[in-house]
Scaffold this active site. Structure first.
Site: not given
Length: 181
Positions: A31-33, A40, A89-90, A120, A143
């Protein structure tokens, strides 16, 4: 006789290490954030992003944009070991997220990028279709508990990231994956 016993211990250790390496995931997603960076991208910073005169990534207000300290080393190491990596990522700001990946030169590490709003499970379904891999061959770092719950239903092992990706967390994730498989 003692030399033979020591040799046997070394051989067992090497065999155990080799067996562990054979049980590695075929794809590792991130994931990114709040996993690769501490914010975010769609709410806490102001895109577009660019590099300042010192080569630092900043947002439209010239505020420096940071990532978790160990992330570049983790991505480089996994990539150099031949791991297939995915950015998943969403976020509602895919353009900003992709811009950061490019500016930090992390784009080169990711074979797959599924960066857009949605579940996801949809992201991983597309990765599965594009890669030909099975969900059980994938490991994911995120996370958010809701994503782990969703991905458990399709068989993607998800490791929770409490405060950014670290080398130690990735090692623990690889051991968990190996023990599960």
């Amino acid at each position: 006789m003692i030399a033979k016993i020591r040799s046997l211990k070394i051989d067992r250790s090497s065999l155990r290490l080799k067996m562990t390496l054979e049980k590695r995931p075929k794809l590792i997603g991130f994931d990114l954030d709040y996993t690769l960076w501490p914010f975010w991208v769609d709410t806490h910073v102001d895109p577009p992003f660019h590099k300042d005169k010192n080569g630092k990534v900043v947002d439209s207000r010239n505020v420096k944009i940071n990532f978790y300290k160990e992330v570049p080393k983790v991505l480089q190491k996994l990539h150099s070991e031949g791991c297939i990596l995915a950015a998943v990522s969403r976020t509602t700001d895919p353009e900003g997220a992709n811009q950061l990946l490019e500016l930090w030169d992390w784009d080169r590490f990711f074979t797959y990028k599924e960066i857009y709003p949605g579940r996801k499970t949809t992201h991983f379904q597309r990765i599965k279709e594009a890669s030909g891999l099975e969900y059980r061959e994938m490991l994911f770092f995120d996370d958010e508990e809701r994503n782990k719950i969703d991905l458990n239903t399709i068989g993607v092992l998800t490791i929770m990231v409490p405060d950014g990706v670290t080398e130690e967390l990735v090692k623990q994730g690889l051991v968990t994956f190996s023990n599960k498989n």
